[in-house]
Design a protein around this motif. Sequence first.
Motif, PDB file in Angstrom:
ATOM      1  N   LEU A  42      21.750  33.553  53.717  1.00  0.00           N
ATOM      2  CA  LEU A  42      20.314  33.355  53.874  1.00  0.00           C
ATOM      3  C   LEU A  42      19.818  34.176  55.058  1.00  0.00           C
ATOM      4  O   LEU A  42      20.375  34.086  56.163  1.00  0.00           O
ATOM      5  CB  LEU A  42      20.010  31.872  54.121  1.00  0.00           C
ATOM      6  CG  LEU A  42      20.410  30.891  53.012  1.00  0.00           C
ATOM      7  CD1 LEU A  42      20.358  29.457  53.530  1.00  0.00           C
ATOM      8  CD2 LEU A  42      19.487  31.050  51.810  1.00  0.00           C
ATOM      9  N   ASP A  43      18.775  34.970  54.838  1.00  0.00           N
ATOM     10  CA  ASP A  43      18.211  35.756  55.931  1.00  0.00           C
ATOM     11  C   ASP A  43      16.757  36.072  55.614  1.00  0.00           C
ATOM     12  O   ASP A  43      16.378  36.221  54.439  1.00  0.00           O
ATOM     13  CB  ASP A  43      18.991  37.054  56.141  1.00  0.00           C
ATOM     14  CG  ASP A  43      18.645  37.712  57.472  1.00  0.00           C
ATOM     15  OD1 ASP A  43      19.199  37.284  58.500  1.00  0.00           O
ATOM     16  OD2 ASP A  43      17.812  38.635  57.484  1.00  0.00           O
ATOM     17  N   ARG A  44      15.938  36.204  56.661  1.00  0.00           N
ATOM     18  CA  ARG A  44      14.515  36.486  56.461  1.00  0.00           C
ATOM     19  C   ARG A  44      14.264  37.929  56.049  1.00  0.00           C
ATOM     20  O   ARG A  44      13.242  38.223  55.436  1.00  0.00           O
ATOM     21  CB  ARG A  44      13.745  36.208  57.761  1.00  0.00           C
ATOM     22  CG  ARG A  44      13.653  34.745  58.135  1.00  0.00           C
ATOM     23  CD  ARG A  44      12.893  34.573  59.426  1.00  0.00           C
ATOM     24  NE  ARG A  44      13.532  35.301  60.530  1.00  0.00           N
ATOM     25  CZ  ARG A  44      13.060  35.340  61.766  1.00  0.00           C
ATOM     26  NH1 ARG A  44      11.930  34.709  62.053  1.00  0.00           N
ATOM     27  NH2 ARG A  44      13.690  35.994  62.705  1.00  0.00           N
ATOM     28  N   TYR A  91      20.293  23.051  50.568  1.00  0.00           N
ATOM     29  CA  TYR A  91      21.597  23.575  50.176  1.00  0.00           C
ATOM     30  C   TYR A  91      22.656  22.848  50.994  1.00  0.00           C
ATOM     31  O   TYR A  91      22.392  22.382  52.101  1.00  0.00           O
ATOM     32  CB  TYR A  91      21.696  25.081  50.444  1.00  0.00           C
ATOM     33  CG  TYR A  91      20.603  25.906  49.817  1.00  0.00           C
ATOM     34  CD1 TYR A  91      20.729  26.406  48.522  1.00  0.00           C
ATOM     35  CD2 TYR A  91      19.444  26.201  50.525  1.00  0.00           C
ATOM     36  CE1 TYR A  91      19.728  27.172  47.943  1.00  0.00           C
ATOM     37  CE2 TYR A  91      18.432  26.972  49.961  1.00  0.00           C
ATOM     38  CZ  TYR A  91      18.585  27.451  48.676  1.00  0.00           C
ATOM     39  OH  TYR A  91      17.589  28.206  48.111  1.00  0.00           O
ATOM     40  N   ALA A 115      16.114  25.918  53.521  1.00  0.00           N
ATOM     41  CA  ALA A 115      15.558  27.262  53.665  1.00  0.00           C
ATOM     42  C   ALA A 115      14.452  27.426  52.643  1.00  0.00           C
ATOM     43  O   ALA A 115      14.637  27.140  51.448  1.00  0.00           O
ATOM     44  CB  ALA A 115      16.638  28.324  53.449  1.00  0.00           C
ATOM     45  N   ASN A 116      13.275  27.889  53.106  1.00  0.00           N
ATOM     46  CA  ASN A 116      12.079  27.938  52.242  1.00  0.00           C
ATOM     47  C   ASN A 116      11.860  26.606  51.552  1.00  0.00           C
ATOM     48  O   ASN A 116      11.505  26.545  50.365  1.00  0.00           O
ATOM     49  CB  ASN A 116      12.196  29.071  51.222  1.00  0.00           C
ATOM     50  CG  ASN A 116      11.904  30.434  51.834  1.00  0.00           C
ATOM     51  OD1 ASN A 116      11.642  30.555  53.019  1.00  0.00           O
ATOM     52  ND2 ASN A 116      11.972  31.465  51.008  1.00  0.00           N
ATOM     53  N   ILE A 140      14.973  29.985  57.342  1.00  0.00           N
ATOM     54  CA  ILE A 140      15.767  28.772  57.512  1.00  0.00           C
ATOM     55  C   ILE A 140      14.955  27.756  58.301  1.00  0.00           C
ATOM     56  O   ILE A 140      14.529  28.016  59.426  1.00  0.00           O
ATOM     57  CB  ILE A 140      17.100  29.095  58.210  1.00  0.00           C
ATOM     58  CG1 ILE A 140      17.936  30.023  57.311  1.00  0.00           C
ATOM     59  CG2 ILE A 140      17.870  27.828  58.543  1.00  0.00           C
ATOM     60  CD1 ILE A 140      19.132  30.626  57.991  1.00  0.00           C
ATOM     61  N   ALA A 156      24.167  31.324  57.484  1.00  0.00           N
ATOM     62  CA  ALA A 156      22.760  31.251  57.892  1.00  0.00           C
ATOM     63  C   ALA A 156      22.482  32.390  58.859  1.00  0.00           C
ATOM     64  O   ALA A 156      22.891  32.350  60.018  1.00  0.00           O
ATOM     65  CB  ALA A 156      22.466  29.905  58.543  1.00  0.00           C
ATOM     66  N   ARG A 171      22.829  36.110  47.720  1.00  0.00           N
ATOM     67  CA  ARG A 171      22.046  36.445  48.910  1.00  0.00           C
ATOM     68  C   ARG A 171      20.579  36.163  48.626  1.00  0.00           C
ATOM     69  O   ARG A 171      20.037  36.597  47.620  1.00  0.00           O
ATOM     70  CB  ARG A 171      22.259  37.921  49.261  1.00  0.00           C
ATOM     71  CG  ARG A 171      21.585  38.359  50.541  1.00  0.00           C
ATOM     72  CD  ARG A 171      22.107  39.731  50.975  1.00  0.00           C
ATOM     73  NE  ARG A 171      21.295  40.290  52.062  1.00  0.00           N
ATOM     74  CZ  ARG A 171      20.317  41.153  51.886  1.00  0.00           C
ATOM     75  NH1 ARG A 171      20.032  41.604  50.657  1.00  0.00           N
ATOM     76  NH2 ARG A 171      19.619  41.600  52.917  1.00  0.00           N
ATOM     77  N   GLN A 172      19.937  35.439  49.548  1.00  0.00           N
ATOM     78  CA  GLN A 172      18.534  35.094  49.368  1.00  0.00           C
ATOM     79  C   GLN A 172      17.745  35.449  50.623  1.00  0.00           C
ATOM     80  O   GLN A 172      18.210  35.218  51.747  1.00  0.00           O
ATOM     81  CB  GLN A 172      18.371  33.593  49.092  1.00  0.00           C
ATOM     82  CG  GLN A 172      18.918  33.133  47.756  1.00  0.00           C
ATOM     83  CD  GLN A 172      18.556  31.680  47.482  1.00  0.00           C
ATOM     84  OE1 GLN A 172      17.556  31.174  47.996  1.00  0.00           O
ATOM     85  NE2 GLN A 172      19.356  31.010  46.670  1.00  0.00           N
ATOM     86  N   GLN A 173      16.572  36.008  50.424  1.00  0.00           N
ATOM     87  CA  GLN A 173      15.664  36.266  51.535  1.00  0.00           C
ATOM     88  C   GLN A 173      14.841  35.003  51.739  1.00  0.00           C
ATOM     89  O   GLN A 173      14.039  34.618  50.872  1.00  0.00           O
ATOM     90  CB  GLN A 173      14.755  37.457  51.231  1.00  0.00           C
ATOM     91  CG  GLN A 173      13.899  37.875  52.411  1.00  0.00           C
ATOM     92  CD  GLN A 173      13.108  39.140  52.132  1.00  0.00           C
ATOM     93  OE1 GLN A 173      13.189  39.701  51.045  1.00  0.00           O
ATOM     94  NE2 GLN A 173      12.342  39.585  53.118  1.00  0.00           N
ATOM     95  N   ALA A 174      15.073  34.338  52.861  1.00  0.00           N
ATOM     96  CA  ALA A 174      14.437  33.042  53.085  1.00  0.00           C
ATOM     97  C   ALA A 174      14.385  32.733  54.563  1.00  0.00           C
ATOM     98  O   ALA A 174      15.194  33.236  55.354  1.00  0.00           O
ATOM     99  CB  ALA A 174      15.215  31.931  52.348  1.00  0.00           C
TER     100      ALA A 174
END
Length: 383
Positions: free
Chosen positions: A35-37, A134, A129-130, A115, A9, A110-113
């Motif tokens: 997961l990261d913005r 998970y 996340a979003n 948390i 995260a 890897r997902q841009q989201a």
Amino acid sequence: MKKYDFIIAGGGMAGLSLAYYLTQSPLGNHSILILDREQKDRNDRTWCFWERGTGPFESILFKTWQTVHFHGTTYTGPLELGEYRYKMLRGIDFYSFVLAELAKYPNVERQQATINRIKDTPQGGFVIANDEPYIADYVFDSTYSLNLDQPDNHNLLQHFKGWVIQTEKPCFNPSLPEIMDFRVEQHGDCRFMYVLPFDEKTALVEFTLFNDKLLTMEEYETDLRQYIDRFVDTGTYEIRETEYGVIPMSDVATQENPSEHIVRIGTSGGYTKASTGYTFQRTQRYLHDIVHNLVETGKPTRRTPWFQKRFKLYDSVFLNVLEKHRHPADDVFTRVYVENPRRVFTFLDEDTRLTDELRLFTTMPWWPFTAAFFDVIRRKMFG
């Protein structure tokens, strides 16, 4: 709900480093979700650190130096690093390298989201996340914010703004960075400049403060302009890049393992050295330990030998000196670096023996540090 072996995260320096080390270990085939913005596609920061030998990111270092320059209260001149090297790594180079390596592993997602929530459950670490759920055997969290509003602790900030400037005249020595230049008005704080030259006409000039109050952007920029105008013969110059950051310098107690399936890493896990704000090298060392423990035992928990915890006491004493303004900070740093050549870098890496530490302490102003020591003990015992 999708299940992973590991969820990371926060995909900044700590999270990406952990993912990289996992893929380079016998755990490289385990499923990993990052997961990261942010996309991590810009040069948002620069890490500088000293290191002995060759490190894991040696191939992408932007610059390395074997000698640095220091400008303090009683000494101006070079500092020899001995077996250490001062190394500079640009954020974009780190992100590009690690993301390219991770792309080789189909088991790394890897997902841009954003948390929304992290919590422990009997089944594992749970993340939303979003608004999507998970779960994983372990969640490594670098997003947790430390509670710095605790009066019994020392809570300062290291904050900085830097410009990469291109000058008209050749005015920098590419082989000699300025790691601390205290020729700026202190205002009762600890304030200094870094000058990290790329070549004779290009350098990162960074204004750094240790205190408890942020400045306005205009105030940082005023000090940057004044320093360049007074001490750097640029002719004219252009600002090519800017960076800004805030790092907590706090001895607040951290919970690296707040629950069975959640591990906090990076600043969230207490990896920032409280007395200096240095984070990069300590993060690499601690993440190595986590991956080693996962491989050997199946559990990520790090153990700190009890005697190693003395460095936390040292950090608290140093923060107390700064917080209470017991002695001018520029003179403290001058004594630390100038009167302890080479030993200081081992000390700040927490690799010294007690005898070395006692020798270093004798170079400090006696009464301010003694008063700070007893104040720290009082706080810890009586709150």
